[in-house]
Each structure stands twice: as structure tokens, then as C-alpha cells.
Design a protein around this motif. Sequence first.
Motif, PDB file in Angstrom:
ATOM      1  N   ASP A   6      18.920   1.837   9.617  1.00  0.00           N
ATOM      2  CA  ASP A   6      20.299   1.997   9.155  1.00  0.00           C
ATOM      3  C   ASP A   6      20.493   3.270   8.348  1.00  0.00           C
ATOM      4  OD1 ASP A   6      19.054   1.455   6.777  1.00  0.00           O
ATOM      5  OD2 ASP A   6      19.973  -0.510   6.484  1.00  0.00           O
ATOM      6  N   HIS A   7      19.493   4.150   8.364  1.00  0.00           N
ATOM      7  CA  HIS A   7      19.537   5.450   7.685  1.00  0.00           C
ATOM      8  C   HIS A   7      19.518   5.348   6.169  1.00  0.00           C
ATOM      9  CE1 HIS A   7      20.242   7.378  11.544  1.00  0.00           C
ATOM     10  NE2 HIS A   7      21.185   6.492  11.771  1.00  0.00           N
ATOM     11  N   ARG A   8      19.361   4.129   5.640  1.00  0.00           N
ATOM     12  CA  ARG A   8      19.306   3.958   4.193  1.00  0.00           C
ATOM     13  C   ARG A   8      18.028   3.257   3.744  1.00  0.00           C
ATOM     14  NH1 ARG A   8      25.166   1.236   3.734  1.00  0.00           N
ATOM     15  NH2 ARG A   8      24.331   0.368   5.658  1.00  0.00           N
ATOM     16  N   THR A   9      17.529   2.338   4.581  1.00  0.00           N
ATOM     17  CA  THR A   9      16.363   1.538   4.213  1.00  0.00           C
ATOM     18  C   THR A   9      15.112   2.111   4.869  1.00  0.00           C
ATOM     19  OG1 THR A   9      17.779  -0.421   4.184  1.00  0.00           O
ATOM     20  CG2 THR A   9      15.389  -0.779   4.179  1.00  0.00           C
ATOM     21  N   PRO A  10      14.134   2.558   4.062  1.00  0.00           N
ATOM     22  CA  PRO A  10      12.891   3.079   4.659  1.00  0.00           C
ATOM     23  C   PRO A  10      12.206   1.992   5.489  1.00  0.00           C
ATOM     24  CG  PRO A  10      13.021   3.655   2.331  1.00  0.00           C
ATOM     25  CD  PRO A  10      14.123   2.670   2.588  1.00  0.00           C
ATOM     26  N   ARG A  11      11.807   2.357   6.697  1.00  0.00           N
ATOM     27  CA  ARG A  11      11.191   1.398   7.601  1.00  0.00           C
ATOM     28  C   ARG A  11       9.669   1.476   7.554  1.00  0.00           C
ATOM     29  NH1 ARG A  11      13.904   3.866  12.708  1.00  0.00           N
ATOM     30  NH2 ARG A  11      13.592   5.645  11.332  1.00  0.00           N
ATOM     31  N   VAL A  12       9.021   0.334   7.720  1.00  0.00           N
ATOM     32  CA  VAL A  12       7.566   0.267   7.897  1.00  0.00           C
ATOM     33  C   VAL A  12       7.317  -0.548   9.156  1.00  0.00           C
ATOM     34  CG1 VAL A  12       5.365  -0.478   6.959  1.00  0.00           C
ATOM     35  CG2 VAL A  12       7.142   0.373   5.416  1.00  0.00           C
ATOM     36  N   TRP A  13       6.719   0.079  10.146  1.00  0.00           N
ATOM     37  CA  TRP A  13       6.402  -0.621  11.388  1.00  0.00           C
ATOM     38  C   TRP A  13       4.933  -1.030  11.356  1.00  0.00           C
ATOM     39  CZ3 TRP A  13       8.686   3.665  15.079  1.00  0.00           C
ATOM     40  CH2 TRP A  13      10.090   3.622  14.995  1.00  0.00           C
ATOM     41  N   THR A  14       4.660  -2.245  11.758  1.00  0.00           N
ATOM     42  CA  THR A  14       3.275  -2.695  11.892  1.00  0.00           C
ATOM     43  C   THR A  14       3.071  -3.202  13.315  1.00  0.00           C
ATOM     44  OG1 THR A  14       3.835  -4.928  11.122  1.00  0.00           O
ATOM     45  CG2 THR A  14       3.114  -3.343   9.465  1.00  0.00           C
ATOM     46  N   GLY A  15       1.875  -3.029  13.794  1.00  0.00           N
ATOM     47  CA  GLY A  15       1.604  -3.453  15.158  1.00  0.00           C
ATOM     48  C   GLY A  15       0.117  -3.500  15.405  1.00  0.00           C
ATOM     49  N   GLN A  16      -0.223  -3.617  16.675  1.00  0.00           N
ATOM     50  CA  GLN A  16      -1.622  -3.687  17.073  1.00  0.00           C
ATOM     51  C   GLN A  16      -1.825  -2.832  18.304  1.00  0.00           C
ATOM     52  OE1 GLN A  16      -3.386  -7.453  18.059  1.00  0.00           O
ATOM     53  NE2 GLN A  16      -4.105  -7.771  15.969  1.00  0.00           N
ATOM     54  N   THR A  17      -2.928  -2.105  18.329  1.00  0.00           N
ATOM     55  CA  THR A  17      -3.285  -1.362  19.526  1.00  0.00           C
ATOM     56  C   THR A  17      -4.787  -1.453  19.717  1.00  0.00           C
ATOM     57  OG1 THR A  17      -3.235   0.818  20.602  1.00  0.00           O
ATOM     58  CG2 THR A  17      -3.433   0.821  18.210  1.00  0.00           C
ATOM     59  N   GLY A  18      -5.183  -1.829  20.912  1.00  0.00           N
ATOM     60  CA  GLY A  18      -6.603  -2.006  21.191  1.00  0.00           C
ATOM     61  C   GLY A  18      -7.241  -3.059  20.314  1.00  0.00           C
ATOM     62  N   GLY A  19      -6.440  -4.064  19.898  1.00  0.00           N
ATOM     63  CA  GLY A  19      -6.975  -5.120  19.050  1.00  0.00           C
ATOM     64  C   GLY A  19      -7.083  -4.749  17.588  1.00  0.00           C
ATOM     65  N   ARG A  20      -6.635  -3.565  17.234  1.00  0.00           N
ATOM     66  CA  ARG A  20      -6.734  -3.121  15.842  1.00  0.00           C
ATOM     67  C   ARG A  20      -5.330  -2.964  15.256  1.00  0.00           C
ATOM     68  NH1 ARG A  20     -10.711   1.918  15.510  1.00  0.00           N
ATOM     69  NH2 ARG A  20     -10.445   1.438  13.297  1.00  0.00           N
ATOM     70  N   PRO A  21      -5.106  -3.419  14.014  1.00  0.00           N
ATOM     71  CA  PRO A  21      -3.777  -3.293  13.407  1.00  0.00           C
ATOM     72  C   PRO A  21      -3.511  -1.846  12.966  1.00  0.00           C
ATOM     73  CG  PRO A  21      -5.309  -4.250  11.848  1.00  0.00           C
ATOM     74  CD  PRO A  21      -6.059  -4.119  13.148  1.00  0.00           C
ATOM     75  N   PHE A  22      -2.247  -1.477  12.924  1.00  0.00           N
ATOM     76  CA  PHE A  22      -1.858  -0.169  12.401  1.00  0.00           C
ATOM     77  C   PHE A  22      -0.471  -0.304  11.789  1.00  0.00           C
ATOM     78  CE2 PHE A  22       0.340  -0.161  16.410  1.00  0.00           C
ATOM     79  CZ  PHE A  22       1.499   0.572  16.178  1.00  0.00           C
ATOM     80  N   SER A  23      -0.122   0.628  10.948  1.00  0.00           N
ATOM     81  CA  SER A  23       1.228   0.675  10.390  1.00  0.00           C
ATOM     82  C   SER A  23       1.675   2.125  10.312  1.00  0.00           C
ATOM     83  CB  SER A  23       1.279   0.041   8.996  1.00  0.00           C
ATOM     84  OG  SER A  23       0.501   0.784   8.084  1.00  0.00           O
ATOM     85  N   THR A  24       2.970   2.336  10.344  1.00  0.00           N
ATOM     86  CA  THR A  24       3.524   3.684  10.255  1.00  0.00           C
ATOM     87  C   THR A  24       4.866   3.621   9.544  1.00  0.00           C
ATOM     88  OG1 THR A  24       4.154   5.656  11.507  1.00  0.00           O
ATOM     89  CG2 THR A  24       4.670   3.537  12.510  1.00  0.00           C
ATOM     90  N   GLN A  25       5.215   4.714   8.880  1.00  0.00           N
ATOM     91  CA  GLN A  25       6.470   4.816   8.144  1.00  0.00           C
ATOM     92  C   GLN A  25       7.304   5.945   8.758  1.00  0.00           C
ATOM     93  OE1 GLN A  25       4.068   4.960   4.311  1.00  0.00           O
ATOM     94  NE2 GLN A  25       5.930   3.939   3.613  1.00  0.00           N
ATOM     95  N   PRO A  26       8.181   5.622   9.715  1.00  0.00           N
ATOM     96  CA  PRO A  26       8.913   6.675  10.427  1.00  0.00           C
ATOM     97  C   PRO A  26       9.903   7.444   9.557  1.00  0.00           C
ATOM     98  CG  PRO A  26       9.736   4.504  11.013  1.00  0.00           C
ATOM     99  CD  PRO A  26       8.491   4.277  10.220  1.00  0.00           C
ATOM    100  N   ASP A  27      10.252   6.914   8.388  1.00  0.00           N
ATOM    101  CA  ASP A  27      11.216   7.611   7.534  1.00  0.00           C
ATOM    102  C   ASP A  27      10.551   8.430   6.439  1.00  0.00           C
ATOM    103  OD1 ASP A  27      13.472   6.422   8.865  1.00  0.00           O
ATOM    104  OD2 ASP A  27      12.927   4.553   7.865  1.00  0.00           O
TER     105      ASP A  27
END
Length: 249
Positions: A6-27
Motif C-alpha cells: 500500500d506504499h505506506r507499510t513496509p513489507r516482509v516476505w517469507t517463503g521457502q526455496t529448495g526446502g530452505r526458508p528465506f525472507s526479503t524486505q522489498p521496501d
Amino acid sequence: MLLAGDHRTPRVWTGQTGGRPFSTQPDAPTLLLETNRYATRLEVRRLDAAGRIGYLKINNSLGDNRLIAQFDSALTSVQNTQSLVLDLRETPSGGNSTVARAIIGRFIEREAPYQRHELPGEEAQTGVPRRWLELVAPRGPRYVKPLAVLVGRWTGSMGEGLAIGFDALGRAAVVGTEMAQLRGAIYSYKLPHSGIGFNFPVERLYHVNGQPREAYRPKVYVDLMQTSKTSPPSADPVLQTALAGLKKQ
């Protein structure tokens, strides 16, 4: 909504790739050059076995004021060289004039103009032109030996300003191809309710001789189409041309 936010709330995405968890902050603040990761803001080395030719390469950090102290330290480490190469071919995101003036200031003897500004919006509103020259002052121990500045298509914005500044001051041989040809300085704003940020060009920028910055072409021009016919793929014809010029000096 998950992807766009929404252009105001910093996002944190979490997921899994190859069985391993990861997170990223696109903002999170970033230069938005997702394919480029630099180990350092500034590379420094010597190009010959005898250590007579210094080499400084700025890795897209002209907007980071921390570069100033790092540049000072690097320049001190090559102060005893007989010539120096400053590589601006990896500066696509531009930067700010504080960093640019800090860099130029280490190579000049007296205060002088390095670029010309124009505010076309004021003339459009009032009919009165507004133009001015920006000055750069000497700073710290001066490097006095011959200097070559390398530029190319990924030399953008403040990188272009550095190139035309060194040329205007007669302090360096600018070597390379056309630059990014960005058409002036942008100002940044944010919409008050949505928080959406935006930029638009406000100032036109010129060489001190009146030439538009985007029209500038290095005096030592390297035609990469021609050199590619005779040079191996691993060759760096811009650097080799600069080194040949420094050797003559």
C-alpha cells in the motif's frame, strides 16, 4: 496487494526455496539495481608491477557520503604514483554533488566552476532566465600527477557531472564513449496521503562552456565498434587508451 503493498507499510516476505526458508524486505532502501552486488564502494589497486599507475574505480556509490572518507584514504594510498586512473563506468544511479565536489576538490589548486545549472521552470513562469555556475573548492592534499577519467554508457547523472567538471577544469583527460545522456537534475517528492514517491527533472545541466551535459562527448573518444574488430573479447580498450595517453604525459 501482497505484491504491490500500500506504499505506506513496509513489507516482509517469507517463503521457502529448495526446502530452505528465506525472507526479503522489498521496501528496504536500495539502489534498485537487483543484478549488481558490489563488494565495496571503491576499488583501489596499482596497474603495473612497479606500482607507478594507480587505479580507483567507484562502484555506483556517488550518492553515499561515506565514500568521501573512503576516497580520501584510497587517494592517500596511491599518492606516490606517477599517474592515476579514475574509473566512472559503473555509476548508473548517479549521486549527489557533495560527493562529486569532494572528489574533484582533491585534484585542483584553486576554486573554480565545474558545471552550469539552469532552472527552466522559473523562466517559463516569469519570463526571466535563471542560470548559475556551481563552484568547487580545493580540499585536502592535492594529487598533482596526470589523471585519466574513464566514462561509458553506464556513467550516469552525477558521474556525468564529474566528467564534465574534470574536463572544464582542465584537470584530467576524459576517455571513453558517450555517457548515459541523462537530461538534468531530478528532484524527489512524496505524495502526502499515499506515501508514493516520485521524481521529475527540474534543472538542466551544462558544461561550463554552455554545452548541454547530455551532448558531451569525451575528447579522447573510443569507438568500441571499431576496437572490437581487432581486440580480444577480454580487452578493455578504454583503459588501454587511457594508459597510452598517461604514458605520453
